[in-house]
Design a protein around this motif. Structure first.
Motif, PDB file in Angstrom:
ATOM      1  N   LEU A  77     -72.595  56.811  32.374  1.00 57.53           N
ATOM      2  CA  LEU A  77     -72.237  55.496  32.905  1.00 57.53           C
ATOM      3  C   LEU A  77     -70.852  55.477  33.552  1.00 57.53           C
ATOM      4  O   LEU A  77     -70.416  54.434  34.030  1.00 57.53           O
ATOM      5  N   SER A  78     -70.183  56.610  33.567  1.00 57.11           N
ATOM      6  CA  SER A  78     -68.761  56.619  33.897  1.00 57.11           C
ATOM      7  C   SER A  78     -68.456  56.186  35.326  1.00 57.11           C
ATOM      8  O   SER A  78     -67.364  55.668  35.595  1.00 57.11           O
ATOM      9  N   LEU A  79     -69.353  56.391  36.266  1.00 58.38           N
ATOM     10  CA  LEU A  79     -69.068  56.058  37.662  1.00 58.38           C
ATOM     11  C   LEU A  79     -69.131  54.558  37.935  1.00 58.38           C
ATOM     12  O   LEU A  79     -68.620  54.097  38.945  1.00 58.38           O
ATOM     13  N   PHE A  80     -69.746  53.795  37.048  1.00 62.61           N
ATOM     14  CA  PHE A  80     -69.856  52.359  37.252  1.00 62.61           C
ATOM     15  C   PHE A  80     -68.553  51.673  36.852  1.00 62.61           C
ATOM     16  O   PHE A  80     -68.138  51.732  35.707  1.00 62.61           O
ATOM     17  N   ARG A  81     -67.903  50.988  37.797  1.00 62.82           N
ATOM     18  CA  ARG A  81     -66.591  50.407  37.532  1.00 62.82           C
ATOM     19  C   ARG A  81     -66.516  48.961  38.005  1.00 62.82           C
ATOM     20  O   ARG A  81     -67.291  48.536  38.865  1.00 62.82           O
ATOM     21  N   ASN A  82     -65.567  48.237  37.409  1.00 66.00           N
ATOM     22  CA  ASN A  82     -65.264  46.873  37.852  1.00 66.00           C
ATOM     23  C   ASN A  82     -64.065  46.940  38.788  1.00 66.00           C
ATOM     24  O   ASN A  82     -62.934  47.147  38.363  1.00 66.00           O
ATOM     25  N   HIS A  83     -64.320  46.767  40.059  1.00 59.83           N
ATOM     26  CA  HIS A  83     -63.294  46.924  41.096  1.00 59.83           C
ATOM     27  C   HIS A  83     -62.706  45.584  41.530  1.00 59.83           C
ATOM     28  O   HIS A  83     -61.870  45.531  42.431  1.00 59.83           O
ATOM     29  N   ARG A  84     -63.108  44.492  40.893  1.00 57.46           N
ATOM     30  CA  ARG A  84     -62.622  43.177  41.310  1.00 57.46           C
ATOM     31  C   ARG A  84     -61.180  42.948  40.897  1.00 57.46           C
ATOM     32  O   ARG A  84     -60.701  43.523  39.915  1.00 57.46           O
ATOM     33  N   LYS A  85     -60.477  42.100  41.659  1.00 59.44           N
ATOM     34  CA  LYS A  85     -59.099  41.709  41.357  1.00 59.44           C
ATOM     35  C   LYS A  85     -59.001  40.203  41.461  1.00 59.44           C
ATOM     36  O   LYS A  85     -59.188  39.623  42.545  1.00 59.44           O
ATOM     37  N   LEU A  86     -58.688  39.558  40.350  1.00 60.73           N
ATOM     38  CA  LEU A  86     -58.709  38.098  40.309  1.00 60.73           C
ATOM     39  C   LEU A  86     -57.706  37.579  39.290  1.00 60.73           C
ATOM     40  O   LEU A  86     -57.612  38.103  38.179  1.00 60.73           O
ATOM     41  N   LEU A  87     -56.982  36.551  39.675  1.00 62.93           N
ATOM     42  CA  LEU A  87     -56.238  35.722  38.735  1.00 62.93           C
ATOM     43  C   LEU A  87     -56.641  34.279  39.004  1.00 62.93           C
ATOM     44  O   LEU A  87     -56.496  33.797  40.138  1.00 62.93           O
ATOM     45  N   ALA A  88     -57.173  33.586  37.995  1.00 63.09           N
ATOM     46  CA  ALA A  88     -57.539  32.177  38.110  1.00 63.09           C
ATOM     47  C   ALA A  88     -56.845  31.403  36.996  1.00 63.09           C
ATOM     48  O   ALA A  88     -56.859  31.832  35.832  1.00 63.09           O
ATOM     49  N   VAL A  89     -56.242  30.276  37.344  1.00 68.15           N
ATOM     50  CA  VAL A  89     -55.453  29.493  36.392  1.00 68.15           C
ATOM     51  C   VAL A  89     -55.894  28.030  36.420  1.00 68.15           C
ATOM     52  O   VAL A  89     -55.851  27.376  37.471  1.00 68.15           O
ATOM     53  N   ASP A  90     -56.366  27.557  35.260  1.00 72.36           N
ATOM     54  CA  ASP A  90     -56.655  26.131  35.054  1.00 72.36           C
ATOM     55  C   ASP A  90     -57.698  25.556  36.005  1.00 72.36           C
ATOM     56  O   ASP A  90     -57.768  24.336  36.168  1.00 72.36           O
ATOM     57  N   GLY A  91     -58.489  26.371  36.639  1.00 73.47           N
ATOM     58  CA  GLY A  91     -59.423  25.863  37.639  1.00 73.47           C
ATOM     59  C   GLY A  91     -58.718  25.286  38.851  1.00 73.47           C
ATOM     60  O   GLY A  91     -59.343  24.639  39.683  1.00 73.47           O
TER      61      GLY A  91
END
Length: 407
Positions: free
Chosen positions: A113-127
């Motif tokens: 499973l090692s090649l599967f990664r989470n590449h997203r970049k997100l910061l969300a605050v208080d909606g």
């Protein structure tokens, strides 16, 4: 938990929004820290790259301080991308009440499973506000620490109804990798006004929705297709639609990394496609001053900013997400940034490309062959079965402590 993501489809276009394009780490990182420190209800942070250092220490300070005020703080890191985050830093987050989740933990029993990664970049605050783009929490992205060698990057600050969609996307992935129950309010409704934004992304593997949205926009374009990407190993379908657009008179330009790159092998693998694209009328530029890590697309009056590099890895292996933007002023800002970066880039002509040296040709063949092998691997049945196993997330894993590995 209330969520609009009953299926794997992305949410619809909504609006209106207030966007702010933030360029390079000395612009977006202080704004992100300020948002964390001003949080009243919740902070959701999702990152691929995260390594111990001066920048990450500033973020950890802000996250810990915010959590001790009683704000809900959830941090989801990719386990491979955070290999350089020390056990001490992990422990400090946990000790101050930060909920820390690790996406797809590495291990010998999970090697397939090692090649599967989470590449997203997100910061969300208080909606209330979200930051999306391609940055990671490493000193390499911040000119205050890396100086003139800091990577060139873009983050988009978003205020409006799509912030709720980003939170819901985070929550769906979070539920697979952490037992802490994250409950969000109902998605925020847009005000009366234009639907000038949309979140495009999946909470299951592969960035197919991002790729489909870009290809659809390229097909509709009549004036321009301008693409900035850090790792250019395009699929056959993307190469075809770019070439077709250029032959039809559309101004197709690619802004790609030059010699200063953190992944020279990927650069060589992608360069093997230059010749055919140049012959079709696509213009190719390589950014020279420093490492180019930005990821955005402009098709006529349509823009897309986010984590996706539009390569094979995006399509097959990674979790990705982009913000689609149709607000005229923001698309114009992106176009201005693109034009400014082109002025610092080298343009390849077909004649110059055909005259390149033998060493470059050898590297293209070598790393191109490796890329082809990886793509064949992605179609193997055991990897498809691994994809299904990965979607079960933490419920298929033994309990573990994210702070247990000091690196």
């Amino acid at each position: 938990m209330d969520t609009p993501f009953k299926t794997r489809r992305s949410p619809p276009a909504r609006g209106p929004h207030r966007y702010r394009l933030r360029v390079d780490g000395d612009d977006f990182f202080p704004a992100m820290v300020d948002a964390i420190e001003s949080a009243r209800e919740r902070v959701l942070l999702e990152m691929y790259l995260c390594s111990s250092g001066a920048l990450t220490t500033r973020f950890i300070d802000a996250l810990c301080l915010t959590a001790t005020r009683g704000v809900e703080v959830c941090v989801l890191l990719d386990d491979f991308g955070s290999l350089a985050l020390s056990g001490g830093d992990r422990g400090r987050l946990l000790a101050h009440g930060v909920q820390l989740g690790m996406y797809n933990p590495l291990g010998l029993k999970r090697l397939h499973l090692s090649l599967f990664r989470n590449h997203r970049k997100l910061l969300a605050v208080d909606g209330r506000v979200a930051f999306v783009g391609g940055a990671g929490l490493t000193d390499d992205f911040d000119p205050r620490f890396a100086g003139d060698l800091a990577w060139h990057e873009v983050m988009l600050e978003i205020r409006g109804p799509c912030v709720s969609d980003w939170e819901q996307l985070f929550a769906r992935t979070w539920a697979r990798w952490h037992a802490y129950p994250l409950t969000l309010p109902a998605p925020r409704a847009g005000d009366h006004g234009p639907a000038d934004g949309r979140v495009v992304g999946n909470s299951v593997l592969g960035g197919r929705s991002v790729m489909r949205s870009v290809i659809a926009a390229v097909k509709k374009s009549r004036r321009r297709v301008w693409i900035t990407t850090a790792y250019f190993v395009p699929t056959l379908r993307l190469r075809r639609v770019l070439a077709r657009a250029a032959r039809n008179g559309v101004d197709v330009r690619l802004l790609l990394p030059g010699p200063k790159t953190d992944q020279p092998a990927v650069r060589h693998a992608g360069r093997r496609f230059y010749g055919r694209l140049l012959r079709s009328g696509v213009r190719i530029f390589e950014y020279e001053p420093r490492c180019l890590h930005a990821k955005y697309v402009i098709c006529d009056d349509w823009g897309s900013v986010g984590s996706s590099n539009l390569d094979h890895w995006t399509l097959r292996w990674n979790l990705e997400a982009n913000q689609v933007v149709t607000a005229p002023y923001t698309v114009a800002e992106l176009a201005g940034l693109f034009a400014g970066d082109l002025a610092q880039a080298r343009e390849w002509t077909l004649q110059e490309w055909q005259a390149r040296g033998r060493w470059h040709r050898l590297m293209e063949r070598l790393f191109g062959a490796l890329d082809e092998w990886l793509m064949q691997l992605s179609y193997m049945r055991d990897v498809r079965e691994a994809d299904k196993a990965l979607r079960r997330g933490i419920h298929a894993l033994p309990a573990s402590n994210p702070a247990s590995r000091a690196r």
